[in-house]
Design a protein around this motif. Sequence first.
Motif, short mmCIF file in Angstrom:
data_model
loop_
_atom_site.label_atom_id
_atom_site.label_comp_id
_atom_site.label_asym_id
_atom_site.label_seq_id
_atom_site.Cartn_x
_atom_site.Cartn_y
_atom_site.Cartn_z
N LYS A 295 -11.51 31.21 -18.79
CA LYS A 295 -11.61 32.49 -19.75
C LYS A 295 -10.60 33.40 -19.93
O LYS A 295 -10.39 34.10 -21.00
CB LYS A 295 -12.66 33.10 -19.17
N THR A 296 -9.54 33.17 -18.97
CA THR A 296 -8.49 34.13 -18.98
C THR A 296 -7.69 33.89 -20.45
O THR A 296 -7.31 34.94 -21.06
CB THR A 296 -7.41 34.06 -17.67
N VAL A 297 -7.34 32.71 -20.55
CA VAL A 297 -6.46 32.37 -21.66
C VAL A 297 -7.29 32.78 -22.86
O VAL A 297 -6.67 33.22 -24.12
CB VAL A 297 -6.30 30.87 -21.78
N THR A 391 -13.56 43.40 -20.57
CA THR A 391 -13.72 43.81 -19.21
C THR A 391 -13.72 42.40 -18.66
O THR A 391 -14.71 41.54 -18.92
CB THR A 391 -14.77 44.67 -18.93
N ASP A 392 -13.20 42.17 -17.65
CA ASP A 392 -13.19 40.95 -16.70
C ASP A 392 -14.33 40.95 -15.71
O ASP A 392 -14.55 42.08 -15.15
CB ASP A 392 -11.81 40.42 -16.31
N GLU A 393 -15.04 39.85 -15.41
CA GLU A 393 -15.94 39.70 -14.24
C GLU A 393 -16.70 41.10 -14.36
O GLU A 393 -16.89 41.91 -13.61
CB GLU A 393 -15.28 39.89 -12.89
N GLN A 394 -17.42 41.15 -15.21
CA GLN A 394 -18.25 42.28 -16.06
C GLN A 394 -19.20 42.71 -14.89
O GLN A 394 -19.57 43.84 -14.92
CB GLN A 394 -19.05 41.62 -17.37
N VAL A 546 -13.95 37.60 -6.27
CA VAL A 546 -13.73 37.48 -7.78
C VAL A 546 -12.45 37.17 -8.36
O VAL A 546 -11.51 37.68 -7.84
CB VAL A 546 -13.88 39.26 -8.29
N GLY A 547 -12.44 36.08 -9.07
CA GLY A 547 -11.31 35.72 -9.85
C GLY A 547 -9.98 35.24 -9.22
O GLY A 547 -9.07 34.89 -9.76
N ILE A 548 -9.87 35.10 -7.73
CA ILE A 548 -8.53 34.73 -7.34
C ILE A 548 -8.23 33.50 -7.68
O ILE A 548 -8.96 32.59 -7.47
CB ILE A 548 -8.74 35.21 -5.67
#
Length: 673
Positions: A295-297, A391-394, A546-548
């Motif tokens: 998702k980041t890209v 917003t990431d990891e909503q 989260v996300g690491i």
Amino acid sequence: MSLAAEQTTIPVTALKGIGPKTGAALAKLGIHTTADLIRHYPCRFACYPALQTLNTAEEDTSIAVQATLQTTLTVIRRGRLVMTQGKLADVSGEIAVRWYNMPYLKKSLSPGRCLVFFGKVQKKGGLLFLEQPKIFRPEEYETLRAHPVPVYPLSSGITNRVLIRAIQESLSRMPFQPDWLPKELCSAHQLMDEDTAIREIHAPQSIPRLAAAKRRIIFNEFYEFLLGVRKMKERASLACSAFPMDCSDILSDARRFLPFSLTAFQEKVCLEITGDLSSGTVMNRLLQGDVGSGKTVVALIALYAAFRNGYQSAIMVPTEVLARQHQKTMEQLLRHAEQKPRILLLTGSLKDSEKKEVQKQIESHAADIVIGTHALIQEPVKFHRLALVVTDEQHRFGVQQRGIFAEKGLHPHMLVMSATPIPRTLAVILYGDLDISTIEARPSGRLPVKNAVIMKQERPNALLHIKRELEKGHQAYIICPLVEKSEFLDAENVLDYSEALKESFRGIASVGCLHGRMREEEKQQVMEDFAAQRIDILVSTTVIEVGIDVPNATVMMIEDAERYGLASLHQLRGRVGRGSGQSYCIFVQGKQSERGKKRLEILAHSNDGFAIAAADLKMRGPGELFGAEQSGELTFGLGDIYNDYPVLQTAKAVLEEYEPGENRKTLRQDVIL
Ligand code: ADP
Ligand code: MG
């Protein structure tokens, strides 16, 4: 906010027994006023267990027994250690009992008295004994059992006792507030009155009343969420975007500079997003994708589009660790771009002078992309032509927080990213009013994570396996449910676990630990050490969830795995399997139960978040009151979209019937008291 309410909201330091020190510790939890205090809900309830007889005592479990002390206690001193020992008996049998550092018990506890003892059963030299039990009069224990004791989320410098006292005082100062929800609707949907619910949740009269209170508060949380989503949509349908973008070259640009080619799903969702950005109306889109789906890209491409159109944009993430990681990743991804946006960080731990400097740069548009935590909306930031907020990891943010941009008079495009694979049925209820894009598969070329479900006894084998991975130069995560030892929960804790590991891996591997009670800078340091391979094994609570992104970590072992929801476990597991090598996830079952085993088997057999979430939903019965099985995507204070699915349906139904008008401010979630 009504006038009466304003007069009753006071700073916590005005309460009895709360000085500047405790006040500062409370502030760390985001608690400044009595209004904050009463919304600090218990995370669970300590319920003392039913009485057992001594013949049912089992090693390593906590029990409560009604028994009599057989003889006068004896006090034994061994160096600095003082042990007080004796023997308890009930009709079914006997057990030895032992206290540490409490020699005065010898005098105060006379033989022959029938009392309740609550403690842990241990075994030494083949004999069971009760260790350090708490002592109650039988009637006192009965009362305790009837009233569950709230256990609050804590930070260092705060005890549960202090919180209970402060919250009770705040409640006693709070005048009765009429409900914002009409009485007819309350009774039609069997909802407890709001004011009663708030008082009850902090001091339950009985377990059924606690259940009703919890249901009402969760209802409020869901209702507010759904209302927020609806408002966002309404706003979008009204507002023409002030920020139309030309996105014709964006994707072809990105294809040129990115270090990898986008997957078909990434291409598809990028087209949906750039379509919105150039459409002339405000985007309100949810981007869903399983952990590791990339998702980041996609977010970066949206932010890049805003930059190329001369706008500012921001991305909000739940933790500082993640903010820093995003900055690094994005700079990496943009390395070969001809025109590079300037990326700045705005987080809570910056010094005041640094914050001022960052704010100045935002205001003067010296920053194109701002990556930030809550600080982004808390600090008085003046954006310049802010056209897009991601917003990431909503699930860690409420819709309300996003609404804050609107309150600042800003109407940027909104992209909400969620790694929570929500089954379709739930997504429609939660986000029915948003447009949804889904990345349905991970980039190819990765080996699926290999899973195992094991019992505690098999842990030595698992540790051997971890050791072999370390020998290959890889790293490992170990997850424990608790930060430190708890008298109520038989579960592993980070502090003791990491100490023990340090011993057994001495000279072989370096062990670090991470948990929510550490200061932000400490956490940051540990994460950096882990990323730089200065730490080989990281023992952590779910703060790691989260996300690491540390691709060199190839093993994760999760202790007491049955305590977590499946979705949460799946998120955790997403921390491994990020590189090209084989990764492993070991679920250690702490308590033996068929159902727990079955749930974990679902995970062991599938790496697909959507399939897991669907299976999870099917297996769950009605919400569990003392939810050890929180699913982790706590968008909400108390509510859990899986456990509390029926309440979510109720909230949706009520919203269809009723929307608060002018008196909306009385909704407690908002500003209230
Ligand atoms: P998440 O959706 O969980 O946020 P990330 O965006 O962190 O996932 O991506 C996970 C990993 O996959 C990262 O290391 C990222 O660089 C990599 N990645 C993303 N897209 C691709 C792609 N198209 N090809 C190869 N690797 C990719
Ligand atoms: Mg991510």
